[in-house]
Write an enzyme that holds these catalytic residues in place. Structure first.
Site, PDB file in Angstrom:
ATOM      1  N   HIS A   1       3.383 -14.397   0.236  1.00  0.00           N
ATOM      2  CA  HIS A   1       2.462 -15.527   0.310  1.00  0.00           C
ATOM      3  C   HIS A   1       2.747 -16.392   1.527  1.00  0.00           C
ATOM      4  O   HIS A   1       1.849 -16.760   2.291  1.00  0.00           O
ATOM      5  CB  HIS A   1       2.590 -16.350  -0.988  1.00  0.00           C
ATOM      6  CG  HIS A   1       1.713 -17.563  -1.002  1.00  0.00           C
ATOM      7  ND1 HIS A   1       2.165 -18.794  -0.595  1.00  0.00           N
ATOM      8  CD2 HIS A   1       0.409 -17.716  -1.336  1.00  0.00           C
ATOM      9  CE1 HIS A   1       1.177 -19.668  -0.702  1.00  0.00           C
ATOM     10  NE2 HIS A   1       0.103 -19.035  -1.163  1.00  0.00           N
TER      11      HIS A   1
ATOM     12  N   ARG B   1      -9.334 -13.039   0.912  1.00  0.00           N
ATOM     13  CA  ARG B   1      -8.605 -13.124  -0.367  1.00  0.00           C
ATOM     14  C   ARG B   1      -9.027 -14.416  -1.065  1.00  0.00           C
ATOM     15  O   ARG B   1      -8.576 -15.485  -0.680  1.00  0.00           O
ATOM     16  CB  ARG B   1      -7.095 -13.198  -0.101  1.00  0.00           C
ATOM     17  CG  ARG B   1      -6.450 -11.943   0.459  1.00  0.00           C
ATOM     18  CD  ARG B   1      -4.995 -12.266   0.730  1.00  0.00           C
ATOM     19  NE  ARG B   1      -4.168 -11.106   0.935  1.00  0.00           N
ATOM     20  CZ  ARG B   1      -3.761 -10.677   2.141  1.00  0.00           C
ATOM     21  NH1 ARG B   1      -4.126 -11.308   3.225  1.00  0.00           N
ATOM     22  NH2 ARG B   1      -2.964  -9.629   2.239  1.00  0.00           N
TER      23      ARG B   1
ATOM     24  N   ARG C   1     -12.900 -10.116  -1.518  1.00  0.00           N
ATOM     25  CA  ARG C   1     -12.212  -9.416  -2.603  1.00  0.00           C
ATOM     26  C   ARG C   1     -12.233 -10.265  -3.863  1.00  0.00           C
ATOM     27  O   ARG C   1     -12.017 -11.481  -3.802  1.00  0.00           O
ATOM     28  CB  ARG C   1     -10.760  -9.144  -2.180  1.00  0.00           C
ATOM     29  CG  ARG C   1      -9.999  -8.386  -3.213  1.00  0.00           C
ATOM     30  CD  ARG C   1      -8.625  -8.052  -2.731  1.00  0.00           C
ATOM     31  NE  ARG C   1      -7.759  -9.223  -2.734  1.00  0.00           N
ATOM     32  CZ  ARG C   1      -6.487  -9.165  -2.366  1.00  0.00           C
ATOM     33  NH1 ARG C   1      -5.961  -8.039  -1.936  1.00  0.00           N
ATOM     34  NH2 ARG C   1      -5.741 -10.237  -2.409  1.00  0.00           N
TER      35      ARG C   1
ATOM     36  N   GLU D   1      -4.944   0.654  -3.145  1.00  0.00           N
ATOM     37  CA  GLU D   1      -3.601   0.071  -3.191  1.00  0.00           C
ATOM     38  C   GLU D   1      -2.680   0.852  -4.111  1.00  0.00           C
ATOM     39  O   GLU D   1      -1.479   0.610  -4.142  1.00  0.00           O
ATOM     40  CB  GLU D   1      -3.693  -1.374  -3.721  1.00  0.00           C
ATOM     41  CG  GLU D   1      -4.371  -2.318  -2.792  1.00  0.00           C
ATOM     42  CD  GLU D   1      -4.900  -3.527  -3.517  1.00  0.00           C
ATOM     43  OE1 GLU D   1      -4.402  -4.624  -3.253  1.00  0.00           O
ATOM     44  OE2 GLU D   1      -5.794  -3.372  -4.359  1.00  0.00           O
TER      45      GLU D   1
ATOM     46  N   GLY E   1      -5.040  -1.033   1.110  1.00  0.00           N
ATOM     47  CA  GLY E   1      -4.191  -2.216   0.953  1.00  0.00           C
ATOM     48  C   GLY E   1      -2.760  -1.708   0.999  1.00  0.00           C
ATOM     49  O   GLY E   1      -2.137  -1.444  -0.037  1.00  0.00           O
ATOM     50  N   THR E   2      -2.272  -1.545   2.199  1.00  0.00           N
ATOM     51  CA  THR E   2      -0.962  -0.886   2.344  1.00  0.00           C
ATOM     52  C   THR E   2       0.189  -1.734   1.821  1.00  0.00           C
ATOM     53  O   THR E   2       1.243  -1.203   1.511  1.00  0.00           O
ATOM     54  CB  THR E   2      -0.694  -0.533   3.816  1.00  0.00           C
ATOM     55  OG1 THR E   2      -1.101  -1.635   4.619  1.00  0.00           O
ATOM     56  CG2 THR E   2      -1.438   0.710   4.229  1.00  0.00           C
ATOM     57  N   ASN E   3      -0.019  -3.053   1.711  1.00  0.00           N
ATOM     58  CA  ASN E   3       1.068  -3.886   1.189  1.00  0.00           C
ATOM     59  C   ASN E   3       1.457  -3.385  -0.201  1.00  0.00           C
ATOM     60  O   ASN E   3       2.629  -3.242  -0.536  1.00  0.00           O
ATOM     61  CB  ASN E   3       0.630  -5.353   1.079  1.00  0.00           C
ATOM     62  CG  ASN E   3       0.182  -5.914   2.412  1.00  0.00           C
ATOM     63  OD1 ASN E   3       0.496  -5.333   3.445  1.00  0.00           O
ATOM     64  ND2 ASN E   3      -0.526  -7.017   2.396  1.00  0.00           N
ATOM     65  N   ASP E   4       0.423  -3.133  -0.998  1.00  0.00           N
ATOM     66  CA  ASP E   4       0.691  -2.629  -2.337  1.00  0.00           C
ATOM     67  C   ASP E   4       0.860  -1.116  -2.352  1.00  0.00           C
ATOM     68  O   ASP E   4       1.681  -0.585  -3.094  1.00  0.00           O
ATOM     69  CB  ASP E   4      -0.445  -3.037  -3.292  1.00  0.00           C
ATOM     70  CG  ASP E   4      -0.292  -4.487  -3.727  1.00  0.00           C
ATOM     71  OD1 ASP E   4       0.852  -4.894  -4.002  1.00  0.00           O
ATOM     72  OD2 ASP E   4      -1.299  -5.210  -3.754  1.00  0.00           O
TER      73      ASP E   4
ATOM     74  N   CYS F   1      -6.576  -3.098   5.350  1.00  0.00           N
ATOM     75  CA  CYS F   1      -6.458  -4.552   5.427  1.00  0.00           C
ATOM     76  C   CYS F   1      -5.064  -5.017   5.054  1.00  0.00           C
ATOM     77  O   CYS F   1      -4.800  -6.209   4.999  1.00  0.00           O
ATOM     78  CB  CYS F   1      -7.514  -5.233   4.568  1.00  0.00           C
ATOM     79  SG  CYS F   1      -7.445  -4.715   2.859  1.00  0.00           S
TER      80      CYS F   1
HETATM   81  C1  PEP Z   1      -2.610  -5.081   0.226  1.00  0.00           C
HETATM   82  O1  PEP Z   1      -2.162  -4.797  -0.860  1.00  0.00           O
HETATM   83  O2  PEP Z   1      -2.355  -4.435   1.266  1.00  0.00           O
HETATM   84  C2  PEP Z   1      -3.504  -6.235   0.389  1.00  0.00           C
HETATM   85  C3  PEP Z   1      -4.142  -6.444   1.518  1.00  0.00           C
HETATM   86  O3  PEP Z   1      -3.602  -7.086  -0.668  1.00  0.00           O
HETATM   87  P1  PEP Z   1      -2.541  -8.239  -1.005  1.00  0.00           P
HETATM   88  O4  PEP Z   1      -1.586  -8.334   0.157  1.00  0.00           O
HETATM   89  O5  PEP Z   1      -3.325  -9.462  -1.213  1.00  0.00           O
HETATM   90  O6  PEP Z   1      -1.914  -7.676  -2.241  1.00  0.00           O
HETATM   91 MG    MG Z   2      -2.804  -5.835  -2.604  1.00  0.00          MG
END
Ligand code: PEP
Ligand code: MG
Length: 775
Positions: free
Chosen positions: A415, A508, A555, A651, A673-676, A723
């Site tokens: 965050h 977001r 989203r 994700e 959503g590569t973060n997840d 993203c």
């Molecule tokens: C992600 O998961 O890559 C993504 C963009 O979503 P968030 O970072 O909000 O989970």
């Molecule tokens: Mg995500």
């Protein structure tokens, strides 16, 4: 023209331009010969003559280029492409540029010129030399017209056909869209601008980088050197955080050094081109330059500066113990972030007291305020340095006030990192114990690029430099892959739109709602549904207006339950053992129908207002049934689902694997959503700094999931994007473009470098396919 060339002109019997040589060796050139060999060629020639170690080179002169235009008849036809051209009209500009470039590439080079070039090349290691082919425009590198980077350079060229092709590509680059745009803006006539081409021994450097011969901001006699492993391109392009050394010319000592973690290097590949490879773990944190090497480079820099009479921006390379000076040009503009101009005083004689991950670039100094929870934020004042375990949405109002943010926990996708980047506030995350080590009231300086906290106020002036607009030298780079931007807070919409991005690849909305400090459930229980819808409607509309006519993918809510905990209504949120794997995203919305309905109501009103650029994206989907269910609820609530844009985030590995079924269920687009995706594929908590070192979007398993999903999207003609944070990282973006992604979405601060990476990669693909066609 300089006397020297006039003398030479006489040597070549006859004074007309046509009879000037096609080729000049560096030793034959002086700095005044810009008209014949361009800024780069003239500067290299002069450097060679004063004894700097310049790699061997010859120049295909601007006269050769003119002769090419005249003898092929192009001089009469090519400029018609630009007559009455409105350079602000991207489509028209791109079309004219494409046509002109194609004309240049298709025209056969005069035979005698081919012969001159190949004879010269033969003299370099019997035609076996690997060379860099660099364009050298005659208006480039002048102190009053910094045209740097507009024309092309081709590295690692070997063999006659490759060389001739690269020279012609350099000529064609004179008519690239950016170059035409700049000339129009600077008042240069296209027909009067010439181009020369430098053909120079490629230094397959073990280490390389850039040097400013004098401090570019303060003018102090400090030489600033940046260096990293492999070819210097990684430093010049900003794709690696290089080591930095400051050499004081008065004491002749290295007075400061910052050894960076160098994750990648660029090396030569095959007979042409370069590739990005990871740096071996043992060299990542190793110091690139010894003090002796720094001193020697500084000496060469000084020779160049003394000779030219103005501070120089120098590119250097080292192979074993041999030093090379590759380029030298006057320092003309303030450099973008990450270049020597951007760090200044923070590095001179300051003590680093804390380190973490640089999550949002910029330098700021101020008084530490420790924030344990949202209640503490009332003590936060404008310009403070906020130090906390991890930020929460309820801290966003305070985050907007502070000069910098430091957290104990988190990685690049937490965050704090996301919100800070959007606010343009320097931030460091994952310091582990920053909130214990830093003391309330202590004055510190935060460098959000390198991830260092310094004792005292040592960089206040620099913040202005770091945040100075880089846009002074921006032109529209036109890419086939669309480059979108991520937005989380409506306040960032203007900055995001100013990047010229092709749309918003992720909005977001949870940041929008959580900022109200009340859970969606609170609004529903307290009969404030209309207020909730209005907040959403207004916030999204700001972004839609800023990107009028461009796609904005909004989203639906995706906040883990723990993020709701501190808000009004948070007491009713379930306590989950692992919120990351819990009740969030579409799986929650499909059960909390009211919460979903209110979001859909806001979208519906916007669609009804004519905002057809609004697309809706569902997060955390794992099965096509979820998409089908969401769509049918929307239909039930009055949305004409067959005429609006609906897509999904990928994700979860399950959604990547089932992409074909999602397409059959009717998605209009998908976005990684590569973060997840990384955390769920590799079982690594994305916010846990203890395993952050294992968090790797380029893990082969992640890449295989992405690759296979892209292939299927392409097969069905469905737009496929990214993203996650990896979409802001040039090496990953290069890979994605090479593997056929149709769109990328990056953070606001990353847009310029991502656009450039996309453009470069696309050009490389085109070049390689042209070459293989020719072969
Ligand atoms: C992600 O998961 O890559 C993504 C963009 O979503 P968030 O970072 O909000 O989970
Ligand atoms: Mg995500």
């Amino acid at each position: 023209m300089h006397n020297y060339l006039l003398e030479k002109q006489r040597d070549y019997s006859g004074a007309c331009m046509k009879e000037l040589p096609d080729i000049l060796w560096l030793e034959e050139i002086r700095k005044e010969d810009i008209a014949a060999v361009g800024g780069k060629g003239a500067s290299l020639g002069e450097m060679a003559v004063i004894g700097l170690p310049v790699p061997r080179a010859f120049v295909v002169t601007s006269h050769a280029f003119r002769r090419f235009l005249v003898e092929t008849g192009l001089e009469k036809t090519i400029f018609a492409n630009f007559e009455n051209l409105d350079v602000e009209n991207n489509a028209a500009l791109e079309k004219a540029a494409e046509r002109a470039k194609e004309d240049v590439l298709k025209a056969p080079m005069p035979q005698s010129m081919v012969q001159h070039i190949l004879e010269a090349y033969q003299k370099m290691d019997a035609g076996e030399m690997i060379v860099a082919v660099r364009s050298s425009a005659t208006a480039e590198d002048l102190p009053d017209a910094s045209f740097a980077g507009q024309q092309e350079t081709y590295l690692n060229i070997k063999g006659n056909p490759n060389l001739l092709k690269a020279i012609q590509m350099c000529w064609a680059s004179l008519y690239g869209a950016r170059a035409i745009y700049y000339r129009a803006k600077q008042g240069f006539d296209d027909n009067s601008v010439n181009i020369a081409v430098v053909v120079q021994q490629l230094i397959n450097s073990e280490k390389a980088g850039v040097m400013f011969t004098t401090h570019p901001v303060t003018g102090e006699p400090l030489t600033i050197i940046e260096g990293s492993w492999g070819l210097g391109e990684s430093v010049v392009s900003g794709s690696v955080s290089p080591d930095k050394y400051i050499f004081d010319q008065r004491s002749e000592k290295v007075v400061d050094r910052l050894i960076a973690n160098k994750k990648i290097e660029i090396i030569a590949e095959g007979t042409h081109g370069t590739k990005v490879v990871p740096v071996s773990p043992d060299r990542q944190d190793m110091q690139v330059l010894s003090d002796e090497e720094v001193a020697r480079l500084a000496m060469f820099g000084k020779i160049a500066e003394n000779h030219y009479g103005v501070p120089q921006d120098v590119e250097w390379a080292i192979v074993r113990s041999t030093f090379y000076i590759l380029q030298s040009r006057p320092i003309t503009t303030i450099k973008p972030k990450g270049t020597p101009a951007a760090y200044g005083r923070a590095e001179t004689g300051s003590t680093i007291i804390l380190k973490g991950q640089g999550a949002s670039p910029g330098v700021a100094s101020g008084k530490v305020v420790i924030v344990r929870d949202a209640k503490d934020t009332s003590a936060v004042q404008e310009g403070d340095i906020m130090v906390t375990k991890m930020t929460n949405p309820d801290m966003v109002p305070a985050m907007k006030k502070v000069a910098a943010i430091v957290t104990d926990e988190g990685g690049m996708t937490c965050h704090a990192a996301i919100v800070s980047r959007e606010l343009g506030t320097p931030a460091i995350v994952g310091t582990k114990n920053g909130s214990l080590i830093l003391k309330p009231g202590q004055i510190v300086t935060v460098d959000g690029e390198k991830g260092f906290v310094y004792e005292g106020a040592v960089g206040i002036q620099q913040q202005a430099q770091v945040q100075a607009p880089v846009t002074a030298v921006h032109a529209p780079i036109i890419t086939a892959t669309s480059v979108k931007v991520n937005v989380s807070i409506p306040e960032a919409a203007g900055r995001a739109a100013a990047t010229g991005a092709d749309g918003v690849g992720l909005l977001r909305i949870e940041h929008l709602i959580l900022g109200l400090n009340k859970t969606p459930g609170w609004f529903i229980t307290n009969h404030k549904e209309e207020e909730f819808v209005r907040e959403l409607y207004d916030g999204i509309k700001i972004v839609l207006d800023a990107f009028y006519g461009k796609p904005v993918w909004v989203r639906t809510l995706d906040a883990p339950t723990d993020e709701f905990r501190n808000m009004a209504g948070g007491e009713n949120e379930p306590i989950e053992h692992n919120p990351m794997l819990g009740w969030r995203g579409i799986r929650r919305d499909l059960q909390s129908k009211d919460q979903f309905r209110l979001q859909v109501e806001a979208f519906k009103r916007l669609w009804e207002q004519g905002y057809s650029n609004l697309g809706v994206m569902f997060p955390m989907v794992s099965h096509p049934d979820q998409f089908i269910a969401a769509k049918s609820m929307m239909r039930e609530w009055g949305v004409d689902v067959d005429h609006v844009t609906l897509g999904i985030m990928i994700e979860i590995p399950g959604s990547a694997i089932l992409i074909e079924e999602f397409i059959e269920a009717g998605i209009n687009f998908a976005s990684f959503g590569t973060n997840d995706l990384v955390q769920y594929t590799l079982a690594i908590d994305r916010n846990n700094e203890n395993v952050a070192w294992m968090y790797n979007p380029k893990h082969p398993a992640v890449l295989r999931l992405i690759h296979d999903a892209i292939e299927i999207c392409r097969e069905y003609g469905v737009e496929c994007s990214i993203c996650g944070q990896a979409g802001s990282e040039p090496p990953m973006v290069q890979w994605l473009v090479e593997h056929g992604i149709s769109s990328v979405s990056a953070n606001i601060d990353a847009i310029p470098k991502i656009r450039e990476t996309v453009a470069r990669t696309e050009q490389k693909i085109i070049l390689e396919s042209a070459r293989s066609r020719n072969a």
